[in-house]
Design an enzyme around this catalytic site. Sequence first.
Site, mmCIF file in Angstrom:
data_model
loop_
_atom_site.group_PDB
_atom_site.id
_atom_site.type_symbol
_atom_site.label_atom_id
_atom_site.label_comp_id
_atom_site.label_asym_id
_atom_site.label_seq_id
_atom_site.Cartn_x
_atom_site.Cartn_y
_atom_site.Cartn_z
ATOM 1 N N GLY A 1 -3.129 -32.609 2.772
ATOM 2 C CA GLY A 1 -2.526 -32.265 4.058
ATOM 3 C C GLY A 1 -1.687 -33.391 4.670
ATOM 4 O O GLY A 1 -2.121 -34.511 4.825
ATOM 5 N N CYS B 1 -6.492 -27.935 4.188
ATOM 6 C CA CYS B 1 -6.409 -29.231 5.154
ATOM 7 C C CYS B 1 -7.708 -30.163 4.666
ATOM 8 O O CYS B 1 -8.654 -29.786 3.785
ATOM 9 C CB CYS B 1 -6.492 -28.818 6.797
ATOM 10 S SG CYS B 1 -5.291 -27.872 7.217
ATOM 11 N N ASN C 1 -10.290 -25.801 8.566
ATOM 12 C CA ASN C 1 -9.455 -25.735 7.068
ATOM 13 C C ASN C 1 -9.685 -24.241 6.414
ATOM 14 O O ASN C 1 -10.620 -23.807 6.300
ATOM 15 C CB ASN C 1 -10.031 -26.491 6.040
ATOM 16 C CG ASN C 1 -9.377 -26.509 4.697
ATOM 17 O OD1 ASN C 1 -8.317 -25.979 4.496
ATOM 18 N ND2 ASN C 1 -10.153 -26.846 3.462
ATOM 19 N N GLY C 2 -8.547 -23.514 6.410
ATOM 20 C CA GLY C 2 -8.667 -22.137 6.080
ATOM 21 C C GLY C 2 -7.606 -21.172 6.673
ATOM 22 O O GLY C 2 -6.583 -21.580 7.233
ATOM 23 N N TYR D 1 -5.650 -26.807 -8.554
ATOM 24 C CA TYR D 1 -4.591 -27.783 -8.087
ATOM 25 C C TYR D 1 -4.947 -28.485 -6.957
ATOM 26 O O TYR D 1 -4.705 -29.606 -6.807
ATOM 27 C CB TYR D 1 -3.144 -26.893 -7.776
ATOM 28 C CG TYR D 1 -2.098 -27.747 -7.148
ATOM 29 C CD1 TYR D 1 -1.197 -28.571 -7.987
ATOM 30 C CD2 TYR D 1 -1.931 -27.769 -5.944
ATOM 31 C CE1 TYR D 1 -0.368 -29.423 -7.365
ATOM 32 C CE2 TYR D 1 -0.968 -28.455 -5.411
ATOM 33 C CZ TYR D 1 -0.223 -29.299 -6.137
ATOM 34 O OH TYR D 1 0.833 -30.187 -5.446
#
Length: 419
Positions: free
Chosen positions: A28, A2, A102-103, A259
């Site tokens: 995201g 995210c 985020n995670g 990526y």
Amino acid sequence: MCGLIGVVARSPVNQLLYDGLQVLQHRGQDAAGIVTADGDNFQMHKGSGLVRDVFRTRNMRYLSGNAGIAHCRYPTAGSASSFAEAQPMYVNSPFGIVLAHNGNLTNAEQLKHELFRQDLRHVNTNSDSEILLNVLAHELQEACTDYKLDSDAIFAAVAGVHRRIKGAYAVVAMIAGYGLLAFRDPYGIRPLVFGVARTERGPEYLVASESVALDAMGFEMVRDVAPGEAVFIDFDGEFHSRQCAAQTVHRPCIFEYVYLARPDSVIDGISVYETRLRMGASLAEKVKREHPHLDIDVVVPIPDSSRPSAMELAEGLGVSYREGFIKNRYIGRTFIMPGQEVRKKSVRQKLNAIAMEFKGKNVAGRRFHRAWYDQPRNRADGSGCRCTQGVFRLGGAASALPQRVRYRYANLSRVDCLR
């Protein structure tokens, strides 16, 4: 994966947060949200979809205040379609807290049970971010004295979070009436950076998932938030930081470099672009060493992330680099779309082969994930590609990284690359 942003400024931050989310949209695209702090009150707007679709002029006018946090979501837990799981999330006790995460938490179910049975807190969604929010709220309640908070109590609460939670988490949060809090898990799995802008009225601080957000918003990068560290900026602009984990080991997710992150980002002092170049150079050496018999005419990238590696691979092999696929810019990032069928359909619409670049040629294609590769490969075969056995998977990624971080990837555990 995210995108996170948090800011404490000297002027309204609604437009800054919106612009920052646009820069981090690649992290995201299922939902987006902004919360601002105006005095002791939070103003929130969030919804499903891209940043540009969630916010209208009327929403932006409502988001008043000189501090705020923002989030763009790629769901890795819970439901992709649930509005209730869009972030930031809010809990009213103690003090009023909003949080963006985020995670992935690997002990989420255990924590959910503990919150209900021991901490008397109810979690209403399947999102592990709501669990993290309630753990933080409980630890803040335990750490405060006389219903008041200071930086020592806040850092003690983050230390409690580190003791209870397992997994990957980079977090930005705001505590009503106090300030902006940001922290990173003891392994530093997910990235988090902060920067400063000097103004006539004093310094302004911005925390974000990637350094590109700082660049685009005109902030000077200070450094990464260290694994296990917490930073707290009160609403008066005073900066505090402290290491809150008893033990830290730096194990960042390698897929950020491969990526997830933008190539112009710098994570933990390492250029994402430079890392991808080194991956291509390393792969060229591997091809020459292990596959010298292959007759490769051309190297073709699958746009966009593999371009730096493909260029370096072509140079290392002494063959041509060609753009063999045209990308439809109006199709979203397919990796973070919900569901494999949706991803397959979108890849078919997203990439189209340039037949002349494949006809009668042995092609070495650069790719990072099989989920996207089958469709482009079929397109290449249909365009007269003579041989697809010369297509190589990304190999030797760790050896391609800059020397000073290479050791960090030697013993990656499963949690390091969960999402």
